[in-house]
Write a protein that holds these residues in place. Structure first.
Motif, mmCIF file in Angstrom:
data_model
loop_
_atom_site.group_PDB
_atom_site.id
_atom_site.type_symbol
_atom_site.label_atom_id
_atom_site.label_comp_id
_atom_site.label_asym_id
_atom_site.label_seq_id
_atom_site.Cartn_x
_atom_site.Cartn_y
_atom_site.Cartn_z
ATOM 1 N N ARG A 105 2.239 1.350 -4.618
ATOM 2 C CA ARG A 105 1.582 2.433 -5.374
ATOM 3 C C ARG A 105 2.572 3.153 -6.303
ATOM 4 N N ASP A 131 -7.239 2.978 -5.549
ATOM 5 C CA ASP A 131 -8.090 2.288 -4.576
ATOM 6 C C ASP A 131 -7.880 0.768 -4.590
ATOM 7 N N LYS A 169 -4.544 -6.091 -0.752
ATOM 8 C CA LYS A 169 -3.396 -6.254 0.145
ATOM 9 C C LYS A 169 -3.130 -7.725 0.487
ATOM 10 N N GLU A 171 -5.352 -1.166 -1.313
ATOM 11 C CA GLU A 171 -5.883 -1.602 -0.017
ATOM 12 C C GLU A 171 -6.766 -2.833 -0.180
ATOM 13 N N LYS A 172 -7.544 -2.884 -1.252
ATOM 14 C CA LYS A 172 -8.453 -4.005 -1.493
ATOM 15 C C LYS A 172 -7.707 -5.307 -1.805
ATOM 16 N N THR A 202 0.810 -1.224 0.000
ATOM 17 C CA THR A 202 0.000 0.000 0.000
ATOM 18 C C THR A 202 0.844 1.276 0.000
ATOM 19 N N THR A 203 2.155 1.151 0.138
ATOM 20 C CA THR A 203 3.020 2.335 0.117
ATOM 21 C C THR A 203 3.897 2.325 -1.136
#
Length: 120
Positions: free
Chosen positions: A32, A41, A47, A44-45, A28-29
């Protein structure tokens, strides 16, 4: 040539340790920043899916490192063949189904390492 093959196998293993880290701990970091074409979006979904992929990349790295530690030359080469083959198949599949650049980042270094191993 044996040393060159071992260095290349080590490079492929390190690359997969990086992929493990990226997918399991930094999806998520840093994910991206790495996968800019993915919708923001999505990270996160996905992960837990990425973490699962990262785990598999860790197994590939472990197998390649194991191949470098095996004392018996025949077993060492055969284990390296197997795990490099797995990386190549995963890289080609990823290039065909997800993102073309996966071939160059994942499969091509493994192909080069495999060729060096075959010539050693």
């Amino acid at each position: 040539m044996k040393m060159t093959a071992e260095i290349l196998i080590g490079f492929v293993a390190i690359e997969h340790i990086y992929i493990l880290w990226l997918e399991m701990f930094a999806w998520t970091t840093q994910g991206r920043k790495t996968f800019k074409s993915f919708p923001p979006d999505l990270f996160e979904k996905t992960k837990s899916l990425a973490a699962n992929q990262g785990l598999y990349n860790g197994f590939l790295a472990a197998g390649l490192i194991w191949s470098l530690l095996i004392q018996d030359a025949a077993w060492s080469v055969n284990v390296a063949y197997f795990f490099l083959g797995c990386v190549i198949v995963a890289g080609v599949f990823g290039a065909l189904t997800a993102q073309r650049s996966i071939f160059f980042v994942q499969a091509l270094p493994a192909i080069i390492a495999l060729l060096a191993l075959l010539l050693a």
